[in-house]
Write an enzyme that holds these catalytic residues in place. Structure first.
Site, PDB file in Angstrom:
ATOM      1  N   SER A 194       0.845  -1.197   0.000  1.00 22.86           N
ATOM      2  CA  SER A 194       0.000   0.000   0.000  1.00 22.86           C
ATOM      3  C   SER A 194       0.880   1.246   0.000  1.00 22.86           C
ATOM      4  CB  SER A 194      -0.932   0.001   1.214  1.00 22.86           C
ATOM      5  OG  SER A 194      -0.209  -0.219   2.409  1.00 22.86           O
ATOM      6  N   LYS A 197       4.616 -11.398   3.002  1.00 22.54           N
ATOM      7  CA  LYS A 197       3.181 -11.617   2.770  1.00 22.54           C
ATOM      8  C   LYS A 197       2.952 -11.656   1.267  1.00 22.54           C
ATOM      9  CE  LYS A 197      -0.136  -8.322   3.527  1.00 22.54           C
ATOM     10  NZ  LYS A 197      -0.701  -8.092   2.182  1.00 22.54           N
ATOM     11  N   GLU A 222      -9.331  -9.549   3.919  1.00 22.46           N
ATOM     12  CA  GLU A 222      -9.696  -8.150   3.649  1.00 22.46           C
ATOM     13  C   GLU A 222     -11.064  -8.051   2.981  1.00 22.46           C
ATOM     14  OE1 GLU A 222      -6.668  -5.729   1.821  1.00 22.46           O
ATOM     15  OE2 GLU A 222      -8.066  -4.058   1.489  1.00 22.46           O
TER      16      GLU A 222
HETATM   17  O1  KIV Z   1      -0.467  -3.407   1.638  1.00 22.10           O
HETATM   18  C1  KIV Z   1      -1.070  -3.322   2.708  1.00 22.10           C
HETATM   19  O2  KIV Z   1      -0.989  -2.325   3.447  1.00 22.10           O
HETATM   20  C2  KIV Z   1      -1.906  -4.463   3.111  1.00 22.10           C
HETATM   21  C3  KIV Z   1      -2.786  -4.281   4.301  1.00 22.10           C
HETATM   22  C4  KIV Z   1      -3.857  -3.329   4.017  1.00 22.10           C
HETATM   23  C5  KIV Z   1      -3.287  -5.571   4.814  1.00 22.10           C
HETATM   24  O3  KIV Z   1      -1.877  -5.469   2.482  1.00 22.10           O
END
Ligand code: KIV
Length: 276
Positions: free
Chosen positions: A52, A120, A189
């Protein structure tokens, strides 16, 4: 000279996170920079260096242009600034979708160059073989199902997922596949509460919700949303705890006024010549 040693602080590990299933809810936030990470470190269990950052820090209109280099640099800054939180870094779009070997190379760059605790990645059952490949080779993985920003073009934008029965079944199966493949936790999400509750009951790893209700084992928000710094758009699931954007705007306006009327810098802000 003081002989007191600073207290030893133990950083939370992915194992600690995994063991917290069903216990006190996990507190997670995003962090992209050293000063913000340092402020958040004492308050959270886990900091996510999320992709993000492409939208929040770099002003892109999606997460797709984010590069591995950006994730490594921001991940390293966040790790350097923290001592307590478990740090997880997102694999950016295009760095892992080709196959498990490509994913391993990207994960290696992140873990080796940042010392983060885990990576992640977004995806459901189709990503399970990649998750398994990484975990079997020593890479801890957090999954991400439901609304997946890297899939926004396919999902029809940033909209809630799993509101129809068939879609809900698919997301539940995705979460199960990611858990079975060895992920230590999974972000859910943008799904309705019954689905988040069902997935949380169904899988043995902690679920971290964003726009997925209090039924999850933990919560995550984008810090800039939480403090009112990212002002383009505030999703329904965000609770704003501060108005930092307004505070910065007002500080800049007062500074501009002081500069223009020459009341800044004042005598207390300038160097004096040495006497004599
Ligand atoms: O990229 C991000 O900040 C995320 C979160 C919103 C879970 O994947």
């Amino acid at each position: 000279m003081s002989t007191e040693r600073p207290p030893v602080v133990k950083r939370k590990t992915v194992r600690d996170i995994g063991l917290s299933k069903g216990a006190t809810p996990l507190v997670c936030l995003t962090a992209y920079t050293a000063p913000v990470a340092q402020i958040l470190d004492d308050e959270v269990d886990l900091l996510l260096v999320g992709d993000s950052l492409g939208m929040v820090i770099y002003g892109f209109d999606s997460t797709l242009p984010v590069t591995l280099r950006m994730m490594v640099d921001h991940g390293a800054a966040v790790v350097r600034a923290t001592r307590r939180a478990c740090i997880v870094v997102d694999l950016p779009f295009g760095s892992y979708q080709i196959g498990p070997e490509q994913a391993f190379q990207a994960a290696h760059a992140i873990l080796a160059e940042t010392s983060a605790g885990a990576v992640k990645l977004e995806g459901g059952a189709e990503m399970a073989p990649t998750v398994r490949f990484l975990v079997e080779r020593g890479v801890p993985v957090m999954g991400h199902v439901g609304l997946m920003p890297q899939h926004a073009r396919v999902l029809g934008g940033f909209r809630a997922q799993g509101r129809e029965a068939a879609e809900a079944e698919r997301i539940a199966a995705d979460a199960r596949a990611i858990a079975d493949a060895g992920a230590f936790s999974v972000v859910i999400e943008g799904v309705a509460e019954p689905l988040a509750r069902r997935i949380t009951a169904d899988i043995a790893i902690p679920t971290i919700g964003i726009g997925a209700s209090a039924a999850c084992d933990g919560q995550i928000l984008v810090t800039d949303d939480l403090v009112g710094l990212f002002q383009d758009f505030t999703p329904r699931f965000v609770k704003r705890y501060a108005t930092i954007g307004e505070a910065i705007g007002s500080a800049a306006a007062r500074y501009a006024e002081d500069v223009r009327n020459r009341s800044f810098p004042g005598p207390e802000h300038v160097f004096r010549p040495k006497a004599g």
